[in-house]
Scaffold this motif. Structure first.
Motif, PDB file in Angstrom:
ATOM      1  N   MET A   1       0.842  -1.195   0.000  1.00 38.27           N
ATOM      2  CA  MET A   1       0.000   0.000   0.000  1.00 38.27           C
ATOM      3  C   MET A   1       0.875   1.242   0.000  1.00 38.27           C
ATOM      4  N   ILE A   2       0.485   2.227  -0.793  1.00 35.49           N
ATOM      5  CA  ILE A   2       1.200   3.489  -0.864  1.00 35.49           C
ATOM      6  C   ILE A   2       0.514   4.507   0.037  1.00 35.49           C
ATOM      7  N   CYS A   3       1.302   5.248   0.788  1.00 35.84           N
ATOM      8  CA  CYS A   3       0.809   6.414   1.508  1.00 35.84           C
ATOM      9  C   CYS A   3       1.380   7.646   0.813  1.00 35.84           C
ATOM     10  N   ASP A  28      -5.949   2.034  -4.386  1.00 32.60           N
ATOM     11  CA  ASP A  28      -5.698   1.286  -3.153  1.00 32.60           C
ATOM     12  C   ASP A  28      -4.769   2.020  -2.190  1.00 32.60           C
ATOM     13  N   SER A  29      -4.514   3.286  -2.455  1.00 32.23           N
ATOM     14  CA  SER A  29      -3.574   4.047  -1.646  1.00 32.23           C
ATOM     15  C   SER A  29      -4.287   4.823  -0.543  1.00 32.23           C
ATOM     16  N   LYS A  30      -3.500   5.407   0.354  1.00 35.58           N
ATOM     17  CA  LYS A  30      -4.016   6.338   1.351  1.00 35.58           C
ATOM     18  C   LYS A  30      -3.315   7.677   1.156  1.00 35.58           C
ATOM     19  N   LEU A  83       6.079   5.231   1.330  1.00 37.33           N
ATOM     20  CA  LEU A  83       5.702   6.624   1.530  1.00 37.33           C
ATOM     21  C   LEU A  83       6.201   7.414   0.333  1.00 37.33           C
ATOM     22  N   VAL A  84       5.296   8.160  -0.305  1.00 39.97           N
ATOM     23  CA  VAL A  84       5.641   8.951  -1.486  1.00 39.97           C
ATOM     24  C   VAL A  84       5.220  10.394  -1.241  1.00 39.97           C
ATOM     25  N   ASN A  85       6.134  11.340  -1.418  1.00 38.91           N
ATOM     26  CA  ASN A  85       5.784  12.745  -1.212  1.00 38.91           C
ATOM     27  C   ASN A  85       5.315  13.370  -2.526  1.00 38.91           C
ATOM     28  N   LEU A  86       4.272  14.169  -2.431  1.00 34.67           N
ATOM     29  CA  LEU A  86       3.710  14.857  -3.594  1.00 34.67           C
ATOM     30  C   LEU A  86       3.707  16.363  -3.343  1.00 34.67           C
ATOM     31  N   GLU A  98       1.190   1.911  -8.810  1.00 31.31           N
ATOM     32  CA  GLU A  98       1.339   0.943  -7.717  1.00 31.31           C
ATOM     33  C   GLU A  98       2.136  -0.274  -8.177  1.00 31.31           C
ATOM     34  N   GLN A  99       1.785  -0.808  -9.353  1.00 33.99           N
ATOM     35  CA  GLN A  99       2.499  -1.950  -9.900  1.00 33.99           C
ATOM     36  C   GLN A  99       3.935  -1.574 -10.281  1.00 33.99           C
TER      37      GLN A  99
END
Length: 267
Positions: A1-3, A28-30, A83-86, A98-99
């Motif tokens: 899962m990606i946040c 499917d991320s948060k 964890l990915v910053n945007l 995601e894939q």
């Protein structure tokens, strides 16, 4: 899962469009929002958690954003893998990120755009923030315990959860706060976290892009155009673009919806 952690500070309508864009292409991320502006009520009416450590962020130093989000996720034992910053001016342009992460992060702990390792001030003399770091290197060399510094372009950095845990447990929060409050390093966040991660044993990589090609889609200045987005959509490994600012972000996202780019899982 990606946040996904979104740094925003003004114009809730733009933020709403960005949140909807993230959810559409990464279902499917948060998402967590970091309020980097002066208005404490910004984004409170939106259906998204806001990092309680949010504080005003000054241009040129987004370090508090990274650190505050990381420590809050650890304190709340949040469930995520990456964890990915945007930035506030990023948009996804097709599904499949995601894939893509699952494939690219095999054997790696950290990924970011335009990865560099600087062993001397002369390695990348055109990278201005690095020059500001080298002018204070006597302080940072001791802090990192390293004879080099690493760098990513800020948006879209990816950290595995175990590296976030390792960083938060290893970093002295008070020391970090003290050193950045008196530092003159521009874009410190581009160097601090990846260098600290490498010193903690993380295996780091670049996005699988050709550097010159990628500047059409991921750059510092000049909104990415619809024509450039169409080109990126047809290429492998490009799932988001930067920058598209303000109302242009909303207009571009409407264009993406109209083009049907979210209807299938593309390259």
């Amino acid at each position: 899962m990606i946040c996904f952690a979104i740094l925003a500070h003004e114009d809730e309508e733009v933020l709403i469009a960005q949140i909807e864009n993230v959810r559409r292409y990464n279902p499917d991320s948060k998402i967590v929002v970091y309020n980097g502006g002066e208005n404490p009520d910004f984004a409170r009416s939106l259906d998204v958690p806001i990092c309680p450590y949010s504080r005003p962020i000054a241009y040129g130093n987004l370090t508090p954003f990274f650190l505050d989000v990381m420590r809050w996720l650890e304190e709340t034992n949040a469930d995520y893998e990456f964890l990915v910053n945007l930035d506030h001016d990023m948009l996804f342009i097709k599904p499949g990120f995601e894939q893509f992460l699952q494939a690219m992060m095999q054997g790696y702990d950290v990924m970011g755009p335009h990865f560099q390792i600087h062993n001397t001030p002369y390695d990348y003399p055109d990278y201005g923030p690095g020059i500001t770091m080298w002018t204070e290197w006597h302080r940072w060399r001791t802090f990192f315990g390293a004879d080099y510094l690493a760098r990513y372009f800020n948006p879209g950095q990816v950290f595995r959860r175990q590296i976030v845990k390792r960083l938060i447990s290893a970093l002295d929060i008070g020391e970090v706060e003290e050193i950045w409050s008196s530092a003159y390093v521009f874009a410190l966040e581009e160097m601090l976290f990846v260098t600290a991660a490498m010193q903690s044993g993380a295996k780091c990589r670049d996005y699988p892009w050709d550097f010159d090609e990628s500047l059409q889609f991921v750059r510092h200045l000049g909104n990415v155009t619809n024509d450039e987005i169409s080109k990126a959509q047809a290429l492998k490994h490009y799932y988001w673009i930067h920058p598209v600012k303000g109302d242009s972000l909303r207009e571009t996202d409407r264009w993406l919806l109209g083009s049907g780019s979210g209807s299938e899982n593309e390259g």
